[in-house]
Design an enzyme around this catalytic site. Structure first.
Site, mmCIF file in Angstrom:
data_model
loop_
_atom_site.group_PDB
_atom_site.id
_atom_site.type_symbol
_atom_site.label_atom_id
_atom_site.label_comp_id
_atom_site.label_asym_id
_atom_site.label_seq_id
_atom_site.Cartn_x
_atom_site.Cartn_y
_atom_site.Cartn_z
ATOM 1 N N SER A 144 -2.495 7.618 -6.584
ATOM 2 C CA SER A 144 -2.724 7.720 -8.023
ATOM 3 C C SER A 144 -2.089 8.991 -8.550
ATOM 4 C CB SER A 144 -4.228 7.752 -8.313
ATOM 5 O OG SER A 144 -4.462 8.057 -9.670
ATOM 6 N N TYR A 157 -12.649 9.872 -6.475
ATOM 7 C CA TYR A 157 -11.477 8.986 -6.446
ATOM 8 C C TYR A 157 -10.227 9.786 -6.083
ATOM 9 C CZ TYR A 157 -7.777 5.919 -8.160
ATOM 10 O OH TYR A 157 -6.651 5.159 -8.271
#
Length: 194
Positions: A144, A157
């Site tokens: 990400s 995350y």
């Protein structure tokens, strides 16, 4: 992944990046293995790929990769396929919760690490063992953009995706001479239901 592949395995294939990758890469391989929790969506995806007229196998493989026993089964199959054929693995499965880190429960924290990091690490380990015997293999990990500057509410995350990126870079260096390449993608915000 410019070469024609014998087998392409994609985790998180039921939607978003995984489903798009399956559709886009399907013409470049003989066997497509679609891995995700939602069997109905995998079946729909497999049918849509078949309807495009492609030859070869399309194998929907329902599995919750956050469950260590389920991912051990998938890892075992990947190791076998990788030692028999040219295999590319796309580690795309992931989950996130976007709220202050202190508000993420210990169980949710563990689930994110299990799916976003440990599942991908276990599948890479198994696949790379087979790939080194074959002398060829490709792994693409989907991390990400949050890894490069985490915004508010992405702590766990981001940590899981940063760990995945670091492991991928290390494995690429360790196995390059074996014909195995490991790459990491850093997409921005994606609607997983697109």
């Amino acid at each position: 992944m410019a070469a024609r592949l014998d087998t392409l395995a994609i985790t998180g294939a039921s939607s978003g990046i995984g489903a798009a990758a399956a559709r886009r890469l399907a013409p470049r391989c003989d066997r497509r293995v679609l891995i995700a929790r939602r069997a109905d969506r995998l079946t729909d995806l497999a049918e849509s790929i078949r309807a495009s007229g492609l030859s070869g196998d399309i194998l929907p493989l329902p599995a919750d990769l956050a469950d260590p026993a389920a991912r051990d089964d998938v890892a075992s199959q990947l190791a076998t396929w990788a030692s028999e054929r040219k295999l590319a693995l796309v580690n795309n499965a992931g989950v996130g919760q976007y709220r202050p880190t202190a508000g993420v429960s210990p169980d949710d924290h563990r689930r994110m690490m299990e799916l976003n990091y440990f599942a991908a690490a276990d599948l890479m380990r198994a696949a790379i063992q087979g790939m080194t015997r074959q002398g060829w293999g490709r792994v693409v990990n989907v991390a990400s953009v949050a890894v490069q500057g985490p915004p508010w509410g992405h702590g766990i995350y981001t940590a899981s995706k940063a760990a995945l990126a670091a492991l991928g870079a290390t494995l690429d260096g360790e196995h390059r001479r074996d014909g195995v390449r490991v790459r990491t993608l850093y997409p921005g915000v994606i609607d997983p239901e697109c």
